[in-house]
Design a protein around this motif. Structure first.
Motif, mmCIF file in Angstrom:
data_model
loop_
_atom_site.group_PDB
_atom_site.id
_atom_site.type_symbol
_atom_site.label_atom_id
_atom_site.label_comp_id
_atom_site.label_asym_id
_atom_site.label_seq_id
_atom_site.Cartn_x
_atom_site.Cartn_y
_atom_site.Cartn_z
ATOM 1 N N ILE A 30 0.862 -1.171 0.000
ATOM 2 C CA ILE A 30 0.000 0.000 0.000
ATOM 3 C C ILE A 30 0.899 1.221 0.000
ATOM 4 N N MET A 31 0.767 2.047 -1.038
ATOM 5 C CA MET A 31 1.539 3.277 -1.025
ATOM 6 C C MET A 31 0.743 4.297 -0.221
ATOM 7 N N ASN A 32 1.138 4.482 1.028
ATOM 8 C CA ASN A 32 0.314 5.246 1.957
ATOM 9 C C ASN A 32 0.651 6.730 1.905
ATOM 10 N N ASP A 96 -5.932 2.305 -6.723
ATOM 11 C CA ASP A 96 -6.958 2.447 -5.691
ATOM 12 C C ASP A 96 -6.361 2.900 -4.370
ATOM 13 N N SER A 97 -5.232 2.289 -3.974
ATOM 14 C CA SER A 97 -4.685 2.628 -2.663
ATOM 15 C C SER A 97 -4.129 4.044 -2.663
ATOM 16 N N ILE A 98 -3.568 4.466 -3.799
ATOM 17 C CA ILE A 98 -3.092 5.844 -3.877
ATOM 18 C C ILE A 98 -4.263 6.798 -3.673
ATOM 19 N N ILE B 286 -12.576 9.405 -0.807
ATOM 20 C CA ILE B 286 -12.743 8.041 -0.302
ATOM 21 C C ILE B 286 -14.055 7.465 -0.814
ATOM 22 N N ALA B 287 -15.110 8.277 -0.742
ATOM 23 C CA ALA B 287 -16.425 7.788 -1.168
ATOM 24 C C ALA B 287 -16.389 7.370 -2.630
ATOM 25 N N ILE B 288 -15.727 8.165 -3.476
ATOM 26 C CA ILE B 288 -15.709 7.849 -4.898
ATOM 27 C C ILE B 288 -14.991 6.530 -5.150
ATOM 28 N N VAL B 289 -13.831 6.336 -4.482
ATOM 29 C CA VAL B 289 -13.072 5.116 -4.744
ATOM 30 C C VAL B 289 -13.872 3.878 -4.321
#
Lengths: 288, 322
Positions: A30-32, A96-98, B286-289
């Motif tokens: 995860i690229m946090n 997604d994680s980005i 966050i909601a969009i993802v």
């Protein structure tokens, strides 16, 4: 000479932040981008503990790091695990994680601005000079460096001398093969993510003892830590530490020789060099 | 080049009518609606230009603020010497050159390097500009005083919108667009069929950066007093990403669906709860993802395919039961 020592002292804290991030990116994949906010939160925690209860920030780590461990674990378990499960490929998970940690970064930053305000914060801890090789340095910086070195040493012992540490390194090398030798990959990933958060928080507590911080500075530190991680080679602890010390040196040199307003430029100069010469990092292996 | 198909002509006419009606707005309203529409058009152009590159490649560019700021700054530095249209051109060129340099340094490698590099790019350029200005002894704040008003900005932005849509459409039907679709689906395959993937990405990134630079230059008169901190405001990068993703980046007009609701929402939030803007942006992200991973556009596409499947099931059932 004073540039070298100041640079190394600064690099010590950077090393701890970057090691935290490299665990999160190298093991949990995860690229946090919200890691810097974790750091800033720890800064405020340390300030609060120090000014309200008179707890020394170095000992404050004993409280701050476990708190951040739990928080990071919860973020991974409830926020990021669904994305890991949903992702069809590594690239999809990366995007997604980005985006999610990006959202987290803004949300945390917004919360901290609301709660703590946007002012610059600082407090006086061990604010006296120590002579090293004929020059004077802040005792708080020296103490922070020693504490960072101790924590990094403990981490090294854990990763290279214990069974579970070896399992975590196995996940960093290859999550699919790690399962073949009976490593619980989801659990190790969650643990590494939480441990990374705790290390960054420890760095934050140390940083706050000598650095003027504010609620909005997280992004800058995230960026520096990411660049260090790439310079050192993703998932490699030793590489991250060496790269962090190099970055501390480069930044201090630019700040004292050219202009203190050009520290990001120094970071980028190093980054471009790495990209052009050795994109896999100092200790990284070339991926085909 | 082949002739336009019937549906292409139809879309073209509808698009032209839409833009023309936007351009007529100053005749009806000179106040809040005009300002809001300028904002919407601004983000329509920025997001569509962003999606030109980031849509097919899946590389998340956070460099928008850097290109935009370069455009603004080109105008701020030259407004007393050169005519405005020339400065817009210069701003676009400078942004394009920087995009080219960033692209050459990072686009040969995996997407993560690119994201990290663009994350700090605006801050880097801000530091360098501040440093150069203080070395040359000029003051940090620059005045841009022109007789251009909101309606002129709207007309220029409408022109840019037309430009970016036509450019996007031309790219889509060109060899470059075809190459990009293959790269987006599988980069290894693209390399094996002989596409110079790095070059294709760099070219597209330059096009996207040039357009964003021009937009920054066009908007410079609106700020009138320009400082490095104000011009290179990284919030723009984040807003562009979020709006484009909300709309959907798989179609040229996708970002439009995200820009309109988000600009209105953001306008309301920043006027009523000015201290909550970053919190709102974060939560929206966050909601969009989680909820709309492929944007409004993808959501409707899923809905449509679901309905089609449902209808097929109904027909099959009808056949099964005599």
């Amino acid at each position: 000479m004073s540039i070298i020592i100041t640079g190394l002292l600064l690099g010590g804290t950077y090393a701890l932040i970057a090691v935290g991030l490299t665990l999160q990116y190298g093991v949990a994949r995860i690229m946090n981008l919200a890691n810097g906010e974790n750091l800033v939160f720890a800064c405020f925690m340390a300030l609060w503990l120090f000014s309200t209860f008179g707890i020394n920030p170095v000992f404050g780590i004993v409280l701050i790091a476990p708190a951040s461990f739990v928080l990071s674990w919860a973020i991974y378990r409830f926020g990021l695990k669904p994305l890991v499960n949903r992702a069809k490929s590594r690239g999809q998970l990366e995007v997604d994680s980005i985006l999610v940690t990006f959202g987290l970064m803004f949300a945390f930053q917004g919360l901290m601005l609301l709660v703590f305000g946007g002012r610059d914060q600082t407090y006086h801890f061990l604010d006296m000079a120590v002579p090293i090789l004929g020059q004077n340095y802040g005792l708080n910086r020296v103490v922070a460096f020693v504490a960072a070195a101790l924590i990094a040493g403990l981490l090294y012992m854990f990763l290279y001398r214990t069974r579970y540490g070896t399992a975590i390194r196995a996940v960093a090398v290859d999550p699919v093969s790690a399962r073949l030798v009976a490593v619980d990959v989801p659990r190790a990933s969650a643990f590494a993510f939480a441990l990374g958060g705790a290390l960054t928080a420890a760095a934050g507590a140390l940083l706050s003892s000598y650095y003027t911080f504010n609620a909005a500075m997280g992004v800058t530190f995230t960026m520096k830590a990411l660049i260090i991680v790439i310079m050192g080679g993703v998932g490699d602890i030793r590489g991250a530490i060496i790269a962090a010390l190099l970055l501390g040196l480069a930044e201090t040199a630019v700040a004292s020789l050219i202009d203190p307003g050009l520290t990001i430029a120094a970071t980028y100069a190093l980054f471009v060099l790495v990209l052009l010469i050795r994109p896999q990092g100092i200790f990284g292996r070339r991926v085909s | 080049m082949r002739l336009l198909s019937a549906s292409e002509t139809r879309i073209g006419v509808i698009g032209a009518l839409g833009l023309a009606s936007v351009a007529m707005l100053p005749l009806l309203d000179q106040g809040y609606t005009l300002t809001l529409t300028v904002n919407i058009m601004l983000y329509v152009v920025l997001c569509t230009a962003w999606a030109l590159f980031s849509g097919p490649t899946h590389y998340i560019s956070l460099a928008t603020a850097a290109f935009y700021g370069l455009g603004t700054y080109a105008v701020a530095l030259g407004i007393d010497i050169l005519p405005f249209p020339l400065l817009v051109l210069i701003g676009a060129l400078v942004a394009g050159v920087v995009a080219g340099l960033v692209g050459v340094a990072t686009l040969r490698l995996s997407g993560v390097y690119f994201v990290i590099f663009t994350l700090g790019l605006a801050e880097l350029i801000r530091q360098v500009v501040t440093w150069l200005q203080s070395e040359m002894g000029s003051s940090l704040g620059l005045y841009v005083l022109t007789d251009l008003r909101e309606q002129h900005l709207l007309w220029m932005l409408t022109g840019m919108a037309a430009l970016v849509y036509v450019a996007g459409w031309l790219i889509n039907r060109s060899r470059l667009g075809f190459a990009m679709r293959i790269i987006g689906n599988d980069e290894t395959v693209a390399r094996h069929v002989g596409i110079d993937t790095a070059l294709a990405k760099v070219v597209l990134f330059i096009i996207s950066g040039t357009i964003i630079g021009a937009v920054g230059a066009i908007l410079a008169p609106r700020y009138s007093y320009i400082t490095p901190t104000g011009a290179f405001n990284s919030m723009i990068s984040f807003q562009v990403v979020i709006m484009a993703l909300l709309g959907g980046v798989h179609r040229l007009w996708g970002p439009l669906l995200g820009v309109i609701p988000f600009t209105i929402l953001f306008d309301q939030v920043s006027s009523r709860f000015p201290n909550h803007t970053s919190l709102v942006v974060g939560l929206a992200f966050i909601a969009i993802v989680y909820l709309l991973p492929r944007g409004v556009l993808g959501f409707f596409a899923d809905l449509a395919s679901l309905r089609r499947r449902f209808r097929i099931v109904l027909v099959e059932d009808g056949k099964a039961v005599p």
